[in-house]
Design an enzyme around this catalytic site. Structure first.
Site, PDB file in Angstrom:
ATOM      1  N   GLU A 171     -20.333  -9.844  11.871  1.00 40.32           N
ATOM      2  CA  GLU A 171     -19.036 -10.497  11.971  1.00 40.32           C
ATOM      3  C   GLU A 171     -18.616 -11.053  10.614  1.00 40.32           C
ATOM      4  OE1 GLU A 171     -16.281 -10.593  12.974  1.00 40.32           O
ATOM      5  OE2 GLU A 171     -16.108 -11.795  14.798  1.00 40.32           O
ATOM      6  N   HIS A 180     -19.941  -7.979  21.748  1.00 40.59           N
ATOM      7  CA  HIS A 180     -21.154  -8.499  22.381  1.00 40.59           C
ATOM      8  C   HIS A 180     -20.844  -9.405  23.569  1.00 40.59           C
ATOM      9  CE1 HIS A 180     -20.222 -12.429  20.668  1.00 40.59           C
ATOM     10  NE2 HIS A 180     -19.944 -11.789  19.533  1.00 40.59           N
TER      11      HIS A 180
END
Length: 273
Positions: free
Chosen positions: A101, A8
């Protein structure tokens, strides 16, 4: 299948140096520019068929920019070629919890270096990555083949787990030889999974005297690691604005200029760091 494993854009917690695993840190203004550049870059070179992302906003926003750029590029091509615009179905990123994550648990939101002995284990992450591959990538390999272009937007540590799972499943090296890679913000790893014919002999072939039959095997080749060509020339806005949380009401520097006309080549370096 061509795969893009993408991290990202830059987040507020990245800038602050904080552990942000499942913590939903937003993109900075600079991170939004990175995401836009990424989307435009991929759209110039590839027609993406599928986009998957972590369900955390920093990944979803980046994935949306990849999908939006695909639509804009196709519409632009129709106009430039003088074609009658066709109805183009917009890509919709698929957000998944399995692509989140690593959960740092008690260390979430704390400074880098804080002890996190209770954090999610590497084995737990590997299982999530393997579940994603089996549930989403394997069916696509079976149904679409070489025309499939898949973008996966997630986070550095889970992307490493995913990369290792892909190597174990489709790599050509011996088991246990999997390597790791590095991901900067909006950096991507590009890989190609394709079928390669291999001579195999079925269990009844020897008894019946039949000739060996060729069964295709899937192998993965890495063609680019932490590719950042799309960020060439991009500078962070001074005065702390670039590092601040993105505000949709503000105009960014890129919005004052049209898209760059010079095509950027996809980085083909295969070194792994």
């Amino acid at each position: 299948m061509r795969l893009f494993l993408v991290r990202h854009g830059e987040t507020v917690d990245n800038v602050a140096g904080l552990y942000a695993g499942v913590r939903d840190s937003p993109l900075t203004a600079h991170g939004v520019l990175q995401a836009r550049r990424l989307g435009e870059h991929i759209a110039k070179h590839h027609r993406v068929t599928h986009v998957f992302s972590s369900d955390l906003q920093r990944a979803v926003f980046t994935a949306v920019k990849v999908a939006d750029a695909q639509l804009s590029q196709r519409q632009r091509c129709d106009t430039d070629n003088g074609d009658v615009p066709e109805t183009i179905e917009k890509l919709e990123p698929v957000p998944l919890v399995d692509l989140r994550e690593r959960d740092f648990r008690s260390a979430e939101g704390k400074k880098f270096g804080t002890a996190h002995d209770d954090a999610e284990t590497h084995e737990e992450m590997r299982l999530r990555a393997a579940r994603f591959v089996q549930g989403h990538l394997v069916p696509l390999l079976a149904s679409r083949g070489s025309e499939t272009v898949v973008v996966i937007v997630a986070h550095g540590l889970i992307l490493n787990s995913l990369f290792r799972v892909l190597q174990a499943r489709f790599g050509t090296g011996p088991r246990g030889s999997e390597t790791s890679a590095a991901w900067s913000n909006t950096g991507y790893l590009e890989a190609v999974v394709k079928a390669v014919a291999a001579d195999t002999e079925g269990s009844n072939a020897e008894d019946s005297g039949e000739r060996k039959t060729k069964q295709p095997q899937l192998t993965m080749t890495v063609v680019g690691v932490n590719v950042l060509r799309h960020l060439e020339g991009l500078k962070k806005t001074k005065g702390g604005i670039g590092s601040a949380q993105f505000d949709k009401r503000q105009r960014t520097m890129d919005s004052f200029f049209g898209p760059a006309s010079k095509k950027q080549r996809v980085d083909r370096e295969s070194g792994i760091s």
